[in-house]
Design a protein around this motif. Structure first.
Motif, PDB file in Angstrom:
ATOM      1  N   GLU A 226     -12.011 -51.182 -32.578  1.00 36.51           N
ATOM      2  CA  GLU A 226     -12.241 -49.872 -33.193  1.00 36.51           C
ATOM      3  C   GLU A 226     -12.851 -50.053 -34.590  1.00 36.51           C
ATOM      4  O   GLU A 226     -13.760 -49.344 -34.985  1.00 36.51           O
ATOM      5  CB  GLU A 226     -10.929 -49.093 -33.311  1.00 36.51           C
TER       6      GLU A 226
ATOM      7  N   GLU B 263     -12.953 -43.493 -35.461  1.00 40.69           N
ATOM      8  CA  GLU B 263     -12.774 -44.885 -35.012  1.00 40.69           C
ATOM      9  C   GLU B 263     -11.899 -45.650 -36.006  1.00 40.69           C
ATOM     10  O   GLU B 263     -11.067 -46.460 -35.601  1.00 40.69           O
ATOM     11  CB  GLU B 263     -14.124 -45.600 -34.834  1.00 40.69           C
TER      12      GLU B 263
ATOM     13  N   HIS C 160      -8.498 -44.674 -35.107  1.00 39.00           N
ATOM     14  CA  HIS C 160      -8.024 -45.361 -33.893  1.00 39.00           C
ATOM     15  C   HIS C 160      -7.532 -46.760 -34.233  1.00 39.00           C
ATOM     16  O   HIS C 160      -6.502 -47.205 -33.740  1.00 39.00           O
ATOM     17  CB  HIS C 160      -9.146 -45.452 -32.855  1.00 39.00           C
TER      18      HIS C 160
ATOM     19  N   GLU D 188     -11.416 -39.010 -28.152  1.00 44.73           N
ATOM     20  CA  GLU D 188     -12.598 -39.669 -27.596  1.00 44.73           C
ATOM     21  C   GLU D 188     -13.565 -38.718 -26.905  1.00 44.73           C
ATOM     22  O   GLU D 188     -14.760 -38.985 -26.855  1.00 44.73           O
ATOM     23  CB  GLU D 188     -12.195 -40.761 -26.606  1.00 44.73           C
TER      24      GLU D 188
END
Ligand SMILES: [Fe+2]
Ligand SMILES: [Fe+2]
Lengths: 313, 95
Positions: free
Chosen positions: A42, A72, A75, A155
């Motif tokens: 990520e 990201e 994440h 996502e």
């Protein structure tokens, strides 16, 4: 019942394993490896896209790309947080990434050469990531599963914005469409590699399936991906660069050509087109952030001291 | 290379007025204010919360799963604490 038996029974009964529960050392190790690699992916995954933030064609696209890259980073943080519940310190995981010891997804070692690559990454790469990640929402380790639920919620916007970029290009001028085709030509095969080696060569798959960390094998997911993507490429009017791609009514899925596994292993072992560049960029960012970390620590210390004096006065 | 980690903080978020704060994950921060700001950026990018608690992880005392059997034993044989334990005649309504 022994610890081992209690653990096995929980796995069989679909009871999640939580951080303080007893677990076999190999289960812990497998998870630490998988979750940290996932987190690193990520984080490194931000680099190829960040490359285009300042050159996005419109303000709307720029705001979207910024939001995606920020997601990201998020994440990565959810996943490092899950990894830490297994006893692996975050600083150690990050050191392993910066020193090149840790692995991350091979896809991010390819260069982003045109704006169409932003569309292709969102559409194909995030599409592949989603296929990998959805079953992980039911993975046997609780904190990992919960992190993945959060990730999966975010996502779907990533994939849609990518598809939207591709659609605009494909409905645009001949040059724009050619740019889109060039991007899929370059990204298709590396994306298929994201699912990992063939089942027969994937040493970790069997145990991971037994422990219900994974729910599908690499080859199963790769097949699903191809079946999902072919109609979408057809909708866009793009050609998938695989001469062996053919509908197979018997298996109700597509037959497709074989990935260049030599290339895959080369990239995994550090000889991809951008491995060096990515690690250098991560190290540079980390080093340049050192003064911020030091300043924040000094400030926290000063404030703690002041509060102590205040409390005793 | 990197220095030691900043302290670990657990993050709890109330997603809507009227609901409990719920544990969502953890993060590292130098102090409470930074933990709060990081929690906002990491866990509420899409308005997932109206209130955030951050608690330094070292201040949380957790029960031990290995002792769960004895620990929860006092409640195990008290079925009479549940409404289904009691027989209600079929003719009786609203009970
Ligand atoms: Fe992601
Ligand atoms: Fe994504």
């Amino acid at each position: 019942m022994t610890n081992e038996e209690i653990f096995e029974k929980k796995i069989q009964d679909e009871v999640r394993i939580e951080p303080k529960d007893w677990m076999p050392e190999a289960y812990r190790k497998t998870l630490i490896r998988q979750i940290s690699q996932h987190a690193h992916s990520e984080v490194v995954g931000m680099l190829p896209e960040a490359n285009w933030i300042t050159r996005a064609p419109t303000l709307r696209r720029k705001a979207t790309l910024l939001a995606k890259v920020q997601d990201e980073a998020g994440h990565g943080l959810y996943l490092y947080s899950a990894m830490e519940t297994l006893g692996m310190p975050r600083s150690q995981a990050i050191d392993d990434l910066l020193s090149g010891k840790a692995k991350y997804s091979s896809i991010f070692n390819y260069p982003t050469l045109s704006w169409a690559d932003m569309g292709t990454i969102g559409w194909l790469v995030d599409g592949a990531a989603i296929l990998n990640q959805v079953p992980l929402c039911r993975t046997s380790y609780g904190p990992y599963a919960r992190a993945m639920v959060r990730v999966c919620k975010e996502e779907s916007f990533h994939q849609r914005q990518g598809f939207e970029i591709m659609q605009s290009l494909c409905e645009g001028s001949a040059d724009q469409k050619a740019m889109a085709q060039d991007a899929i030509n370059r990204w298709w095969w590396p994306t298929l590699m994201m699912f990992g080696p063939r089942d027969a060569e994937s040493g970790n798959t069997e145990l991971s399936m037994k422990w219900r960390i994974k729910r599908f094998t690499n080859d199963e997911l790769r097949q699903k991906f191809v079946d999902m993507m072919v109609p979408q490429a057809q909708f866009l009017g793009l050609t998938i660069p695989d001469e062996k791609l053919k509908w197979n009514a018997d298996k109700n899925g597509y037959d497709f050509g074989d990935v260049d596994w030599d290339e895959f292993w080369k990239v995994v072992k550090g000889q991809g087109p951008c491995n060096k560049q990515r690690l250098e960029a991560r190290n540079k960012a980390h080093d340049q952030g050192a003064w911020v970390r030091e300043a924040a620590a000094a400030y926290a210390e000063k404030r703690a001291k002041r509060e102590k004096i205040g409390a005793s006065a | 290379m990197s220095q030691k980690d900043w302290p670990l903080w657990e993050v709890f978020i109330r997603s809507r007025q009227g609901l409990d704060h719920k544990h969502v994950g953890s993060l590292h921060a130098a102090d409470a204010r930074m933990a709060m700001e990081n929690a906002r950026d990491v866990y509420t990018r899409r308005l997932e919360g109206v209130s955030i608690w951050v608690v330094e992880s070292k201040n949380i005392h957790a029960s031990n799963p290995d002792e769960a059997a004895q620990f929860y034993d006092p409640a195990e044989d008290k079925a009479y604490r549940h409404p289904t334990f009691y027989n209600v005649p079929d003719d009786i309504e609203h009970m």
